[in-house]
Design a protein around this motif. Structure first.
Motif, PDB file in Angstrom:
ATOM      1  N   SER A   1       0.813  -1.215   0.000  1.00 45.89           N
ATOM      2  CA  SER A   1       0.000   0.000   0.000  1.00 45.89           C
ATOM      3  C   SER A   1       0.846   1.265   0.000  1.00 45.89           C
ATOM      4  N   GLY A   2       2.115   1.145   0.390  1.00 39.74           N
ATOM      5  CA  GLY A   2       2.994   2.307   0.511  1.00 39.74           C
ATOM      6  C   GLY A   2       3.070   2.841   1.928  1.00 39.74           C
ATOM      7  N   LEU A   3       2.185   2.349   2.820  1.00 40.25           N
ATOM      8  CA  LEU A   3       2.184   2.838   4.199  1.00 40.25           C
ATOM      9  C   LEU A   3       3.476   2.453   4.907  1.00 40.25           C
ATOM     10  N   GLY A   4       3.956   1.227   4.688  1.00 42.01           N
ATOM     11  CA  GLY A   4       5.198   0.796   5.325  1.00 42.01           C
ATOM     12  C   GLY A   4       6.354   1.680   4.911  1.00 42.01           C
ATOM     13  N   ARG A   5       6.402   2.032   3.624  1.00 45.90           N
ATOM     14  CA  ARG A   5       7.471   2.890   3.121  1.00 45.90           C
ATOM     15  C   ARG A   5       7.386   4.279   3.753  1.00 45.90           C
ATOM     16  N   ARG A   6       6.173   4.792   3.907  1.00 46.73           N
ATOM     17  CA  ARG A   6       5.994   6.113   4.509  1.00 46.73           C
ATOM     18  C   ARG A   6       6.450   6.101   5.971  1.00 46.73           C
ATOM     19  N   ILE A   7       6.043   5.062   6.717  1.00 49.09           N
ATOM     20  CA  ILE A   7       6.462   4.951   8.116  1.00 49.09           C
ATOM     21  C   ILE A   7       7.983   4.856   8.210  1.00 49.09           C
ATOM     22  N   ALA A   8       8.569   4.049   7.313  1.00 47.32           N
ATOM     23  CA  ALA A   8      10.025   3.901   7.316  1.00 47.32           C
ATOM     24  C   ALA A   8      10.713   5.239   7.056  1.00 47.32           C
ATOM     25  N   PHE A   9      10.219   5.988   6.082  1.00 49.66           N
ATOM     26  CA  PHE A   9      10.830   7.279   5.777  1.00 49.66           C
ATOM     27  C   PHE A   9      10.676   8.260   6.934  1.00 49.66           C
TER      28      PHE A   9
ATOM     29  N   ILE B   1       2.875  -6.523  14.005  1.00 44.21           N
ATOM     30  CA  ILE B   1       2.911  -5.062  13.905  1.00 44.21           C
ATOM     31  C   ILE B   1       4.324  -4.588  13.593  1.00 44.21           C
ATOM     32  N   LEU B   2       5.293  -5.194  14.270  1.00 44.18           N
ATOM     33  CA  LEU B   2       6.686  -4.739  14.152  1.00 44.18           C
ATOM     34  C   LEU B   2       7.326  -5.156  12.835  1.00 44.18           C
ATOM     35  N   PHE B   3       6.938  -6.328  12.324  1.00 46.14           N
ATOM     36  CA  PHE B   3       7.610  -6.855  11.133  1.00 46.14           C
ATOM     37  C   PHE B   3       7.521  -5.937   9.910  1.00 46.14           C
ATOM     38  N   PRO B   4       6.322  -5.473   9.516  1.00 44.44           N
ATOM     39  CA  PRO B   4       6.290  -4.631   8.314  1.00 44.44           C
ATOM     40  C   PRO B   4       7.068  -3.338   8.444  1.00 44.44           C
ATOM     41  N   ILE B   5       7.135  -2.794   9.664  1.00 44.88           N
ATOM     42  CA  ILE B   5       7.923  -1.579   9.878  1.00 44.88           C
ATOM     43  C   ILE B   5       9.414  -1.879   9.690  1.00 44.88           C
ATOM     44  N   THR B   6       9.866  -2.983  10.297  1.00 45.71           N
ATOM     45  CA  THR B   6      11.275  -3.382  10.180  1.00 45.71           C
ATOM     46  C   THR B   6      11.613  -3.725   8.735  1.00 45.71           C
ATOM     47  N   HIS B   7      10.705  -4.416   8.067  1.00 46.68           N
ATOM     48  CA  HIS B   7      10.915  -4.805   6.672  1.00 46.68           C
ATOM     49  C   HIS B   7      11.057  -3.566   5.791  1.00 46.68           C
ATOM     50  N   ALA B   8      10.188  -2.598   6.014  1.00 48.36           N
ATOM     51  CA  ALA B   8      10.250  -1.367   5.222  1.00 48.36           C
ATOM     52  C   ALA B   8      11.538  -0.600   5.501  1.00 48.36           C
ATOM     53  N   LEU B   9      11.962  -0.561   6.752  1.00 47.37           N
ATOM     54  CA  LEU B   9      13.222   0.112   7.083  1.00 47.37           C
ATOM     55  C   LEU B   9      14.397  -0.542   6.359  1.00 47.37           C
ATOM     56  N   ALA B  10      14.390  -1.878   6.315  1.00 44.69           N
ATOM     57  CA  ALA B  10      15.471  -2.583   5.624  1.00 44.69           C
ATOM     58  C   ALA B  10      15.494  -2.221   4.139  1.00 44.69           C
ATOM     59  N   LEU B  11      14.331  -2.277   3.502  1.00 41.94           N
ATOM     60  CA  LEU B  11      14.264  -1.986   2.069  1.00 41.94           C
ATOM     61  C   LEU B  11      14.653  -0.551   1.761  1.00 41.94           C
ATOM     62  N   ASP B  12      14.189   0.364   2.588  1.00 46.27           N
ATOM     63  CA  ASP B  12      14.395   1.775   2.285  1.00 46.27           C
ATOM     64  C   ASP B  12      15.723   2.320   2.793  1.00 46.27           C
ATOM     65  N   THR B  13      16.532   1.458   3.405  1.00 47.02           N
ATOM     66  CA  THR B  13      17.931   1.819   3.659  1.00 47.02           C
ATOM     67  C   THR B  13      18.838   1.100   2.662  1.00 47.02           C
ATOM     68  N   GLY B  14      18.232   0.564   1.605  1.00 47.76           N
ATOM     69  CA  GLY B  14      18.996  -0.009   0.507  1.00 47.76           C
ATOM     70  C   GLY B  14      19.316  -1.479   0.631  1.00 47.76           C
ATOM     71  N   SER B  15      18.719  -2.166   1.620  1.00 44.98           N
ATOM     72  CA  SER B  15      18.997  -3.581   1.808  1.00 44.98           C
ATOM     73  C   SER B  15      17.970  -4.413   1.050  1.00 44.98           C
ATOM     74  N   LEU B  16      18.414  -5.560   0.532  1.00 44.48           N
ATOM     75  CA  LEU B  16      17.538  -6.462  -0.214  1.00 44.48           C
ATOM     76  C   LEU B  16      17.679  -7.871   0.347  1.00 44.48           C
ATOM     77  N   PRO B  17      16.622  -8.699   0.240  1.00 39.59           N
ATOM     78  CA  PRO B  17      16.686 -10.062   0.782  1.00 39.59           C
ATOM     79  C   PRO B  17      17.467 -11.025  -0.099  1.00 39.59           C
ATOM     80  N   THR B  18      18.709 -10.665  -0.396  1.00 41.13           N
ATOM     81  CA  THR B  18      19.627 -11.517  -1.154  1.00 41.13           C
ATOM     82  C   THR B  18      20.835 -11.790  -0.286  1.00 41.13           C
ATOM     83  N   GLU B  19      21.689 -12.711  -0.725  1.00 36.10           N
ATOM     84  CA  GLU B  19      22.829 -13.105   0.109  1.00 36.10           C
ATOM     85  C   GLU B  19      23.710 -11.923   0.471  1.00 36.10           C
ATOM     86  N   GLU B  20      23.973 -11.034  -0.470  1.00 34.38           N
ATOM     87  CA  GLU B  20      24.800  -9.867  -0.191  1.00 34.38           C
ATOM     88  C   GLU B  20      23.974  -8.679   0.282  1.00 34.38           C
TER      89      GLU B  20
END
Length: 479
Positions: free
Chosen positions: A112-120, A157-176
């Protein structure tokens, strides 16, 4: 999953993996055929052999946790250890269905974009370093602790916030990519979760259960004295966990001085909240309220999650097509956790866990009370490698260990509070050690071997903090 089995292995990797699998199989056959101790039933010992072999396979990185679990399920049925009905019983547990629904709702928060907004918003305020974000996650979870009486629901509740923070700080769910910030943030989240659950009497469903068992030994536990006794060791642990993980398992990206500026620009680019964000936000907030007041209105937690998911689907925020395309990790996580939970519960029902606890407790009953207190605490924690439920662990061993401690002269209140706290802070020893870990373990950012390795470190840290706080716990619990 993000284990080595997802990647295309080289011939050397493939050879190494099959050697590890052979070692795992030999280990399992040896355990299966050793003389059965302590008058345990044949089926309980054989179930233990299959269960511990699956865990060893994951620890040796011979198998993914999903593959090990499925093979274990096949083995218990084909070898006649459990009936098919019992073997599949874990899939109908409501709290496991809660995990599945919460996983899908979390995806809705992201889509929905809400996770990204909270992360930002969080990055704009705290995002100059990954460590700051780690503390932000821990603080958020701790503040939610007294209001949400289920650590599983709180993880939703905590997972989507943490997930969005990871993505929006440039991290991806890959080995590196996960090493950038994602693994650190996810591990900090589940580690902090163990302490937020220990801090509040209402932070985890098993806490009041432990209080009921402790009352049989004349120990009074309530919201007020629980918080008072827990406050010192929990405060120290909440401060220590993010920095210890940051130092011992550092993220690749530590400092992000430009991140607040980029987050501010991204928020301006996003503009005001969209219709989907509003619907997602209202639905998410409604779920939090219903989870918080579930004991008052006697509402099933899983139904709350499925209600939220239904609203998102009806409002076209999260569509059936989204589920078809992106629910593979949710289903995979649901399958392996249901299987391991079933096996652990069956071992408990067969009396294996209680017998093991009683045998261990008897071996140390001749020591002085301080030694008994420390040994019982450590053993209570180590045995959790065999459990896939904190509540089941508590029901199986709490009263047994507390009785042995009292017989050895350990102050009842001291041992009762320590066992209750340990039931929370040992929840990160393995991916399956708590249902609250499962969303994070299935995220792609936190491989099983990282949880075992880093979880062991966090558990040792937590245990040391709480044992060193023994004088405080002894004094505070006596008031």
């Amino acid at each position: 999953m993000n284990t080595a089995e997802q990647q295309i292995p080289s011939s050397e990797d493939l050879t190494s993996r099959w050697i590890k699998r052979a070692v795992t199989l030999v280990f399992g056959l040896m355990v299966w055929h050793v003389p059965i101790p302590w008058d345990l039933s044949v089926d309980s010992w054989h179930l233990f052999a299959i269960f511990i072999t699956a865990i060893v396979g994951v620890l040796l990185e011979a198998l993914s946790i999903f593959t090990a679990s499925v093979l274990a399920l096949v083995a218990v049925v084909l070898l006649g250890v459990l009936t098919p009905e019992k073997a599949f019983s874990g899939f109908s547990e409501s709290f496991i269905l809660l995990i599945l629904a919460a996983f899908l709702v979390a995806k809705g928060v992201i889509k929905s974009g809400l996770g990204r907004r909270i992360a930002f918003l969080l990055i704009r305020r705290f995002g100059r370093s990954t460590l700051n974000l780690g503390y932000c996650i821990v603080a958020t979870d701790t503040l939610l602790g007294p209001a949400i009486p289920s650590n599983t629901a709180r993880s939703g509740i905590l997972f989507p916030i943490t997930h969005a923070l990871a993505l929006d700080t440039g991290s991806l769910p890959t080995e590196e990519g996960r090493k950038k910030t994602g693994t650190y943030l996810m591990m900090t989240a589940i580690s902090g979760h163990t302490i937020s659950s220990a801090l509040w009497f209402t932070g985890m469903a098993a806490n009041p259960v432990g209080a009921g068992l402790a009352a049989q030994f004349g120990v009074n536990m309530n919201f007020g004295n629980w918080f008072f006794v827990a406050s010192l060791p929990c405060l120290i642990a909440l401060i220590a966990i993010p920095i210890v993980l940051y130092k011992l398992f550092p993220p690749d990206q530590k400092y992000t001085p430009e991140a607040p500026k980029h987050a501010r620009e991204a928020l301006e680019e996003m503009g005001p909240m969209s219709r989907k964000e509003w619907i997602m936000g209202i639905t998410f907030f409604g779920m939090i309220l219903l989870w918080a007041f579930s004991p008052v209105f006697n509402i099933n937690l899983a139904i709350v999650a499925f209600l939220g998911l239904s609203i998102l689907i009806l409002a076209n925020v999260y569509t059936l097509e989204d589920i078809r395309q992106g629910a593979g990790d949710a289903l995979e996580t649901y399958v392996w956790f249901a299987i391991l939970y079933m096996m652990s519960s069956a071992l408990n029902d067969m009396g294996f866990m209680k017998t093991l606890g009683a045998q261990i407790a008897t071996l140390i009953s001749g020591y002085n009370w301080v030694s008994v207190y420390v040994l019982l605490t450590v053993l209570y924690i180590l045995i959790h490698y065999l459990f896939v439920s904190q509540t089941a662990h508590l029901l199986a061993l709490y009263a047994v260990f507390l009785q042995v401690a009292v017989n050895a002269g350990v102050p009842a209140a001291l041992m009762a509070f320590m066992l209750s706290f340990a039931t929370n802070y040992f929840a990160v020893v393995s991916p399956q050690a708590s249902s609250s870990n499962v969303l994070f373990a299935g995220s792609g950012f936190l491989p099983s071997d990282d949880i075992y390795k880093q979880g062991a470190v966090v558990t040792v840290l937590n245990t040391a903090i709480f044992l060193l706080a023994t004088p405080w716990i002894l004094w505070a619990s006596s008031i």
